[in-house]
Motif scaffolding. Sequence first.
Motif, PDB file in Angstrom:
ATOM      1  N   GLU A 276       0.818  -1.209   0.000  1.00 18.37           N
ATOM      2  CA  GLU A 276       0.000   0.000   0.000  1.00 18.37           C
ATOM      3  C   GLU A 276       0.853   1.261   0.000  1.00 18.37           C
ATOM      4  OE1 GLU A 276      -2.496  -3.229   1.966  1.00 18.37           O
ATOM      5  OE2 GLU A 276      -0.391  -2.625   1.912  1.00 18.37           O
ATOM      6  N   ILE A 277       2.015   1.183   0.620  1.00 18.26           N
ATOM      7  CA  ILE A 277       2.910   2.336   0.647  1.00 18.26           C
ATOM      8  C   ILE A 277       3.484   2.595  -0.741  1.00 18.26           C
ATOM      9  CG2 ILE A 277       5.071   3.241   1.584  1.00 18.26           C
ATOM     10  CD1 ILE A 277       2.663   3.245   3.508  1.00 18.26           C
ATOM     11  N   ALA A 278       3.896   1.530  -1.423  1.00 16.10           N
ATOM     12  CA  ALA A 278       4.408   1.687  -2.789  1.00 16.10           C
ATOM     13  C   ALA A 278       3.319   2.275  -3.681  1.00 16.10           C
ATOM     14  CB  ALA A 278       4.888   0.342  -3.327  1.00 16.10           C
ATOM     15  N   ASN A 279       2.102   1.767  -3.536  1.00 16.60           N
ATOM     16  CA  ASN A 279       0.993   2.273  -4.340  1.00 16.60           C
ATOM     17  C   ASN A 279       0.763   3.761  -4.102  1.00 16.60           C
ATOM     18  OD1 ASN A 279      -1.681   1.688  -5.922  1.00 16.60           O
ATOM     19  ND2 ASN A 279      -2.300   2.841  -4.111  1.00 16.60           N
ATOM     20  N   GLU A 299       4.420  -0.869 -10.161  1.00 20.17           N
ATOM     21  CA  GLU A 299       4.941  -2.200 -10.479  1.00 20.17           C
ATOM     22  C   GLU A 299       5.345  -2.934  -9.200  1.00 20.17           C
ATOM     23  OE1 GLU A 299       4.890  -3.766 -13.177  1.00 20.17           O
ATOM     24  OE2 GLU A 299       5.248  -2.507 -14.935  1.00 20.17           O
ATOM     25  N   ARG A 300       5.947  -2.198  -8.270  1.00 24.57           N
ATOM     26  CA  ARG A 300       6.357  -2.801  -7.004  1.00 24.57           C
ATOM     27  C   ARG A 300       5.140  -3.283  -6.214  1.00 24.57           C
ATOM     28  NH1 ARG A 300       9.147   1.209  -5.327  1.00 24.57           N
ATOM     29  NH2 ARG A 300      11.067   0.494  -6.287  1.00 24.57           N
ATOM     30  N   ALA A 301       4.103  -2.459  -6.171  1.00 24.73           N
ATOM     31  CA  ALA A 301       2.880  -2.852  -5.458  1.00 24.73           C
ATOM     32  C   ALA A 301       2.235  -4.061  -6.121  1.00 24.73           C
ATOM     33  CB  ALA A 301       1.903  -1.683  -5.421  1.00 24.73           C
ATOM     34  N   HIS A 302       2.183  -4.044  -7.460  1.00 25.43           N
ATOM     35  CA  HIS A 302       1.568  -5.141  -8.199  1.00 25.43           C
ATOM     36  C   HIS A 302       2.345  -6.437  -8.013  1.00 25.43           C
ATOM     37  CE1 HIS A 302       0.851  -7.597 -11.885  1.00 25.43           C
ATOM     38  NE2 HIS A 302      -0.407  -7.240 -11.654  1.00 25.43           N
ATOM     39  N   ALA A 303       3.656  -6.356  -7.991  1.00 27.08           N
ATOM     40  CA  ALA A 303       4.475  -7.556  -7.773  1.00 27.08           C
ATOM     41  C   ALA A 303       4.204  -8.144  -6.394  1.00 27.08           C
ATOM     42  CB  ALA A 303       5.957  -7.212  -7.928  1.00 27.08           C
ATOM     43  N   GLY A 304       3.932  -7.274  -5.415  1.00 31.13           N
ATOM     44  CA  GLY A 304       3.645  -7.745  -4.066  1.00 31.13           C
ATOM     45  C   GLY A 304       2.291  -8.411  -3.948  1.00 31.13           C
ATOM     46  N   ASP A 308      -4.606  -7.729  -6.666  1.00 35.84           N
ATOM     47  CA  ASP A 308      -5.269  -6.483  -6.269  1.00 35.84           C
ATOM     48  C   ASP A 308      -5.624  -5.686  -7.529  1.00 35.84           C
ATOM     49  OD1 ASP A 308      -5.558  -3.615  -5.486  1.00 35.84           O
ATOM     50  OD2 ASP A 308      -5.167  -4.428  -3.493  1.00 35.84           O
ATOM     51  N   ALA A 309      -6.922  -5.499  -7.760  1.00 30.52           N
ATOM     52  CA  ALA A 309      -7.374  -4.820  -8.982  1.00 30.52           C
ATOM     53  C   ALA A 309      -6.905  -3.371  -9.043  1.00 30.52           C
ATOM     54  CB  ALA A 309      -8.902  -4.883  -9.070  1.00 30.52           C
ATOM     55  N   ASP A 310      -6.798  -2.707  -7.883  1.00 29.56           N
ATOM     56  CA  ASP A 310      -6.361  -1.310  -7.881  1.00 29.56           C
ATOM     57  C   ASP A 310      -4.932  -1.169  -8.388  1.00 29.56           C
ATOM     58  OD1 ASP A 310      -8.767  -0.360  -6.935  1.00 29.56           O
ATOM     59  OD2 ASP A 310      -8.164  -0.445  -4.830  1.00 29.56           O
ATOM     60  N   TYR A 311      -4.066  -2.120  -8.004  1.00 26.85           N
ATOM     61  CA  TYR A 311      -2.681  -2.039  -8.455  1.00 26.85           C
ATOM     62  C   TYR A 311      -2.608  -2.215  -9.972  1.00 26.85           C
ATOM     63  CZ  TYR A 311      -1.671  -2.734  -3.466  1.00 26.85           C
ATOM     64  OH  TYR A 311      -1.626  -2.621  -2.103  1.00 26.85           O
ATOM     65  N   ALA A 328      -0.588  -0.676 -21.411  1.00 29.31           N
ATOM     66  CA  ALA A 328      -1.684  -0.103 -20.632  1.00 29.31           C
ATOM     67  C   ALA A 328      -2.953  -0.922 -20.829  1.00 29.31           C
ATOM     68  CB  ALA A 328      -1.916   1.347 -21.030  1.00 29.31           C
ATOM     69  N   ALA A 329      -3.242  -1.292 -22.070  1.00 27.44           N
ATOM     70  CA  ALA A 329      -4.439  -2.087 -22.353  1.00 27.44           C
ATOM     71  C   ALA A 329      -4.382  -3.429 -21.630  1.00 27.44           C
ATOM     72  CB  ALA A 329      -4.581  -2.301 -23.860  1.00 27.44           C
ATOM     73  N   THR A 330      -3.212  -4.059 -21.648  1.00 27.54           N
ATOM     74  CA  THR A 330      -3.051  -5.361 -20.978  1.00 27.54           C
ATOM     75  C   THR A 330      -3.308  -5.236 -19.477  1.00 27.54           C
ATOM     76  OG1 THR A 330      -1.436  -6.073 -22.633  1.00 27.54           O
ATOM     77  CG2 THR A 330      -1.441  -7.236 -20.519  1.00 27.54           C
ATOM     78  N   SER A 331      -2.756  -4.195 -18.865  1.00 28.33           N
ATOM     79  CA  SER A 331      -2.921  -4.010 -17.427  1.00 28.33           C
ATOM     80  C   SER A 331      -4.370  -3.707 -17.065  1.00 28.33           C
ATOM     81  CB  SER A 331      -2.001  -2.876 -16.948  1.00 28.33           C
ATOM     82  OG  SER A 331      -1.911  -2.878 -15.542  1.00 28.33           O
ATOM     83  N   LEU A 332      -5.039  -2.906 -17.881  1.00 30.43           N
ATOM     84  CA  LEU A 332      -6.438  -2.562 -17.610  1.00 30.43           C
ATOM     85  C   LEU A 332      -7.347  -3.777 -17.810  1.00 30.43           C
ATOM     86  CD1 LEU A 332      -6.436   0.931 -19.314  1.00 30.43           C
ATOM     87  CD2 LEU A 332      -6.713   0.498 -16.862  1.00 30.43           C
TER      88      LEU A 332
END
Length: 538
Positions: A276-279, A299-304, A308-311, A328-332
């Motif tokens: 959450e801090i990285a985010n 990216e750091r938050a997502h790797a953790g 989590d849809a928000d990341y 961007a499309a892939t991540s969304l």
Amino acid sequence: MRKILQLFLLLLGSWQIAAASEVHAVLVFPFENRSTRADLNWVSESFAETIASRLSGPDFYVLNRTERDVACTQLGIPSDTPLTVASEFKVAQTLGADWVVFGRFNVEGAGLTATARLLDLRKLKLSPPIAATGELAELVDLQTRLVWLLEAAHDPHFTVGTEEDFSRKFPQVRLDAFENYMRGVLATDDPARIHFLEESDRLNPSDHRAAFALGRFYFDQKDYANSAKWLKKLNPGDAHYLESLFFFGVDEYFLGHYPSSKTAFEKIGREIPLNEIANNAGVLATRAGQDEQALEEFERAHAGDPTDADYCFNRGVALWNLHRHNAAATSLEEAIKLRDDDSDAHTLLAVVLEKQGDAAGEKIQMEWLHQHQMGLEAHPSRDVLPQPRLKKNFDERAFLLLSLAVHNALEERLAAMPADQHAAVHKSHGKTLVGEGRLAEAERELAEATSLAPSDSEAHLSLAEILEAEDKPQEAAAEFQTALKLKDSFAGHLGLARAYLALNHRDQARLEGEAALKLDPDSREAQEVVGRIISGMK
């Protein structure tokens, strides 16, 4: 939970530690009120509060009151009524506790008697009762004594020492302030909660538990200004300091105070690698136009936590800002798979697909938005596109376990050192804390140093000076005496003279002051102390 345990093992492995200290998950229940005084029901919860705070440390993860209440709700057990042993057992099993502490107390006149028992759920073994008696006015001391006795009986890693040594590790508690704090915590209506917590803070402003509770209360009410006002009272010596920084950082963000919000999150990030801090660092970087840095943080938050849809969404926003449209499309799309009703993700994905020239894909997203009555006007500009999302809360259990993991990993590393080197680390840290004015933390560090190296006169002397600064002359005198037994010194004699003077033991103070002057006859400080002693004897 599994992720936190994996991180714990990673930390241990990275420092090549063979084995970690056993950590017990502990659940403490309110003690049963066996007296006829209903006005003392707050004392029931106070046993759980004090025992939990005294047990918190590298060997224990103590489950909190909120977790206990949630488990009661899941089991259909009213959390505000006394529990049977069978109900307590069910709650403890639900929470995965290893140890359960429960008991009862009685009050007759001014006298207080309490008994505590420990249930080891792994061994299914119930301990015999451990009893303590005293005055009701000594409530916290009696509760601390119970913890000392419980640890001495059940924790093989516990260094027993004296009850005074154990008690000294904790800040002094003013009983009337503590009572108001407990009544505030237990209050069922907001005006009463605010009244009791504010009164607790007024009576003992150095105890920041009430300030933290008020900060959390106003945070939940979205009153970010009042929340920040209370949370900023906490300091690094407080048990909830890092948690308070998180909520303070969110407060400051919504108040538009972005630099102080960033500072708060950075302080936590230096201590604990929290997703959450990285985010949130990424959200602030986006607001500052630092899109590359924002992407790194997302990216750091997502790797953790890739679930989590928000990341995923925030990473998609950063990639869009960097004109990396395919990524961007892939991540969304990933965000939408995790949370199909995310209208912001559908909105931004429609814009990204339009930019890519994918008319069919854009049409699918537009149809979804129109079906859900969230249609876009023709071609929205970038200024009105969804922005990355700040995390307003965090997984408290994961946060505490990760804090414990980091602390234990460091302690295990230090434990491999010879005792004198281990003590030197605590001694050095303690002196740093003194320079920062963080006396309670410094006292704990120096107490640990003296327990590891009991023959280190300098450590005892430093601890004595801290105790003197905390206005604890009796305890300071004992440490000065120990330091002098180990090594004769000017500072030891002069410090002991000051301690005796504070205790009004003027004859002893004079002897120590004169001993200091013999070692340094030109010392103006020693001359002034002896002068005060002699003038008070006339």
